[in-house]
Design a protein around this motif. Structure first.
Motif: not given
Length: 247
Positions: A146-173
């Protein structure tokens, strides 16, 4: 693997190429992971830690090392930060090409880290030289997902969210080891970082970075398995960054 730290464990070092810069130069997994540890050790000296933000300008290998080093220190990354650094919550450090650093108005105590040339201002930390001389090891990591990793100034995404999305990219793509993932979208969009940087890390695919003069006509990722051509290659599959699910 729920945090970025899992991508940089010692046993994942190898001679397999995992990064290609805008000139076509390639870097292997051993260099990338060891250099990420060095980047973390170097940025620690500027006060990077959990709860602070690091602004990063650029899209080359050193910009990625700043991302990885910050993530390993549990800091939050904002790519392409506004020049008014006082508007960025918790800004501690800006990492940018040396000739850009003076254009940032930073809050008191914030640090400037320059790369791509030797700074003339002694108050500016020299990233290139620091990476060369820094300790090439890093203590064992226990990062909370749950530690924040990325922000675009509007929303912030934690490590878990980023890694989960990356795993979905690996599988879906259907990403596989050795695939070339050509980044044709700005890193200021966290979805680009997920699909173009973190997802390839998970399977040791090759992130292909844009040249310094690249102008983005769209926001796409090209997965190129059959061709050795660079940007604009006809072989491969194009995926819009908008298709990346990042909640």
């Amino acid at each position: 693997m729920d945090t970025l730290g899992g991508c940089f464990e010692r046993d994942r070092r190898s001679e397999r190429p995992v990064l290609e810069d805008g000139t076509g130069r390639t870097f292997d997994a051993h260099w990338l992971r060891t250099s990420a540890w060095k980047a973390g050790n170097f940025l620690r000296h500027t006060g990077v830690r959990r709860g602070v933000t690091v602004g990063i300008s650029g899209s080359g290998p050193l910009a990625l090392l700043a991302l990885f080093g910050t993530g390993l220190l549990e800091g939050t990354v904002r790519f392409d930060p506004p020049r008014d650094g006082r508007s960025i919550d918790g800004l501690r450090t800006v990492v940018a090409p040396v000739d850009e650093l003076d254009t940032y108005d930073l809050p008191p105590g914030a640090q400037r880290v320059g790369y791509g040339g030797k700074p003339t201002n002694p108050a500016v930390h020299h990233f290139d030289a620091g990476l060369w001389s820094e300790n090439p090891s890093f203590p064992p990591l226990e990062i909370d997902p749950e530690t924040p990793l990325l922000t675009n100034g509007t929303r912030t995404y934690d490590h878990g969210t980023v890694l989960a999305a990356a795993r979905e990219v690996v599988e879906d793509w259907g990403l596989e080891t050795g695939d070339r993932v050509v980044v044709e979208a700005p890193l200021s969009d966290p979805r680009t970082v997920v699909a173009g940087v973190v997802a390839p890390l998970l399977v040791d695919a090759i992130t292909v970075l844009p040249g310094t003069e690249t102008k983005y006509e769209g926001a796409e990722i090209l997965i190129d398995r059959a061709s050795t051509e660079r940007h604009g290659a006809t072989a491969g599959r194009r995926r819009p960054v908008s298709s990346v699910e990042l909640e």
